[in-house]
Scaffold this active site. Sequence first.
Site, PDB file in Angstrom:
ATOM      1  N   ARG A  43    -102.960  42.075 -28.600  1.00  0.00           N
ATOM      2  CA  ARG A  43    -101.341  42.230 -28.682  1.00  0.00           C
ATOM      3  C   ARG A  43    -100.915  42.508 -27.257  1.00  0.00           C
ATOM      4  NH1 ARG A  43     -99.428  46.018 -30.221  1.00  0.00           N
ATOM      5  NH2 ARG A  43    -101.058  47.496 -29.935  1.00  0.00           N
ATOM      6  N   LYS A  60     -99.688  42.866 -37.296  1.00  0.00           N
ATOM      7  CA  LYS A  60     -98.845  44.118 -36.569  1.00  0.00           C
ATOM      8  C   LYS A  60     -97.575  43.877 -36.755  1.00  0.00           C
ATOM      9  CE  LYS A  60    -102.657  46.498 -36.109  1.00  0.00           C
ATOM     10  NZ  LYS A  60    -102.899  47.687 -37.201  1.00  0.00           N
ATOM     11  N   HIS A  89    -101.257  54.227 -40.489  1.00  0.00           N
ATOM     12  CA  HIS A  89    -102.382  53.235 -39.739  1.00  0.00           C
ATOM     13  C   HIS A  89    -103.566  54.072 -40.085  1.00  0.00           C
ATOM     14  CE1 HIS A  89    -103.940  51.530 -35.796  1.00  0.00           C
ATOM     15  NE2 HIS A  89    -104.078  50.586 -36.930  1.00  0.00           N
ATOM     16  N   SER A 129    -109.146  53.004 -31.920  1.00  0.00           N
ATOM     17  CA  SER A 129    -110.189  52.153 -31.617  1.00  0.00           C
ATOM     18  C   SER A 129    -111.294  53.149 -30.888  1.00  0.00           C
ATOM     19  CB  SER A 129    -109.741  51.022 -30.628  1.00  0.00           C
ATOM     20  OG  SER A 129    -110.824  49.996 -30.429  1.00  0.00           O
ATOM     21  N   LYS A 181    -113.329  54.544 -37.394  1.00  0.00           N
ATOM     22  CA  LYS A 181    -112.551  54.644 -38.685  1.00  0.00           C
ATOM     23  C   LYS A 181    -113.107  53.465 -39.762  1.00  0.00           C
ATOM     24  CE  LYS A 181    -108.307  52.860 -38.048  1.00  0.00           C
ATOM     25  NZ  LYS A 181    -108.200  51.428 -38.676  1.00  0.00           N
ATOM     26  N   THR A 182    -113.421  52.323 -39.123  1.00  0.00           N
ATOM     27  CA  THR A 182    -113.946  51.472 -40.120  1.00  0.00           C
ATOM     28  C   THR A 182    -115.143  51.786 -40.592  1.00  0.00           C
ATOM     29  OG1 THR A 182    -112.490  49.534 -39.157  1.00  0.00           O
ATOM     30  CG2 THR A 182    -114.491  48.815 -40.395  1.00  0.00           C
ATOM     31  N   ASP A 227    -107.188  49.469 -42.796  1.00  0.00           N
ATOM     32  CA  ASP A 227    -106.260  49.477 -41.686  1.00  0.00           C
ATOM     33  C   ASP A 227    -104.811  50.128 -41.665  1.00  0.00           C
ATOM     34  OD1 ASP A 227    -105.929  49.131 -38.747  1.00  0.00           O
ATOM     35  OD2 ASP A 227    -104.649  47.574 -39.017  1.00  0.00           O
ATOM     36  N   ARG A 246    -112.977  39.765 -32.710  1.00  0.00           N
ATOM     37  CA  ARG A 246    -112.865  40.188 -33.943  1.00  0.00           C
ATOM     38  C   ARG A 246    -113.088  39.431 -35.299  1.00  0.00           C
ATOM     39  NH1 ARG A 246    -109.368  44.854 -34.682  1.00  0.00           N
ATOM     40  NH2 ARG A 246    -108.656  45.649 -32.915  1.00  0.00           N
TER      41      ARG A 246
END
Length: 545
Positions: A61, A202, A222, A240, A244-245, A259, A326
């Site tokens: 982004r 986003k 988030h 990041s 988290k994932t 997410d 990604r």
Amino acid sequence: MPTSSIPALLARLRPLGFTRAARAHFNLPPAALVEAALCRVEGVLTDTGALMCDTGKFTGRSPKDRFIVRDAITEDSVWWGDINIPFGPDKFDELHQKMVDYLEDKELYVREGYAGAHPAAQLKLRVVTELAWHNLFCYNLFLRPAETADTSWLADFSIICAPGFLADPAVDGTRQANFAILNFTKKLILIGGTAYAGEMKKGIFGVLNFLLPHTQDTLPMHCSANIGARGDAAVFFGLSGTGKTTLSTDPNRHLVGDDEHGWLPGQGGIFNFEGGCYAKVIDLAADKEPEIWQAIRFGSIVENTRFVPGTRTVDYANKSVTENTRTAYPIDYIPNIAVPSVGPVPTHIFFLTADATGVLPPLSKLDKSHAMYHFLSGYTAKVAGTEMGILEPQATFSACFGAVFLPLHPTRYAEMLGEKMDEHPVSVWLVNTGWTGGGYGVGSRMKLGYTRALITAALTGQLDEVKFRPHPIFGVQVPGAVPGIPTELLDPRRTWVNKAAYDQAASTLANKFVANFEKYAAAASPDIMAGAPLVAEPVGQVLVG
């Protein structure tokens, strides 16, 4: 569904300013979109059947080129500044017309879906894309209506995405040729000059972050979320690189989403905003993240990756294009998911931080004040090699673990979290997935097995009877013992050979927290400020015996 007649499609496109369309496709299934992308040379197939595409100049982004139209709806509610940059309504209308003129001669792909898995908070979407693979991305990431559903509704929000359209900054009021502009009055997002698909995802997250606190008294988050066998829900916040994932994808728990979620008022519980996952794949390995590895198949997308030379096998270690490689796939490509993507009121919240200073405990419990303060801080650290120019660890703060997606003042979201904690018996934990025994370059990275064991202990109630002691500087509550975890690991100071060096590092980090918080202090309540760390001289206190 095959290509629709142009008159039928124009009825759907007319509210977006289109008066004609050369050729348009409506809600094509994944196989047709993959075929179109291949024919248009938008991508190639990997040996697992996934579609590999490049996003061109922008591999992420572009926050400095994200704008919000400043008008009667947003004037007094949006938190204006470097994150939410104002854009004129007249300039938006002119740019909108230019984009429509550009696209009316192109082959278009139209997709209808929605965001919000809970019926009480759904946002109907209509997306017009210039690229076929972008339409597949939207199929994967947004929620998909049933095949028999009537989607001839007037959309609650729409997106027009045209990577080939370049703005003229001198005329159009943008910073450069690319842009992403949210207009809450027109209920429209314009994206141009960039092929990074995450701008669409986003963009809708930003819309929900504005609308839900206003219209639904719902807290947008988030975070990732999962549900245990007992029906207990947990959410995981983290920037990041914090895990988290990885940590929310647990074979013993059902994944709600990875997410973006909302937390409804009362007993409404949590729900996923999305219908898919957009996971980083740099250094992806089958043994480390088997669920993601197996999800990369036909219908999935991989972005900015490269093949092992002479093969169609993706080389996930290849960073030649970007470290932000990604994959995008539907959530049902993950085997152990919650259906539908909703859950009860969470009983546990985890704030994940990769603390490169080695100061923070591997696990600590937060009361309401510390939870709101750390939520507003959104701390982690970047280490050498993660970005160009970073030669030593750098503290990174992002309000609510997603500052760039927050249209409202961050204290609004923090106060909502505090209200949820008042209303429900939820435990909030700070988890350091970073360094122990010293900072980056001296200490070692926290073992994933230890982190998983700590989270499991919290989730299963193993810490309910454990004694806690406050950290002398940060004030968070540190457990004296956790089954299966070396006791000395729980008190980070004990893992350092040089105790004085730890004290100094802790004091330095505390001062960074306080300095970062200055921009929120004027709007923060005394309750939030009570969670601030002490910035006096280090006291050299040992937490656990």
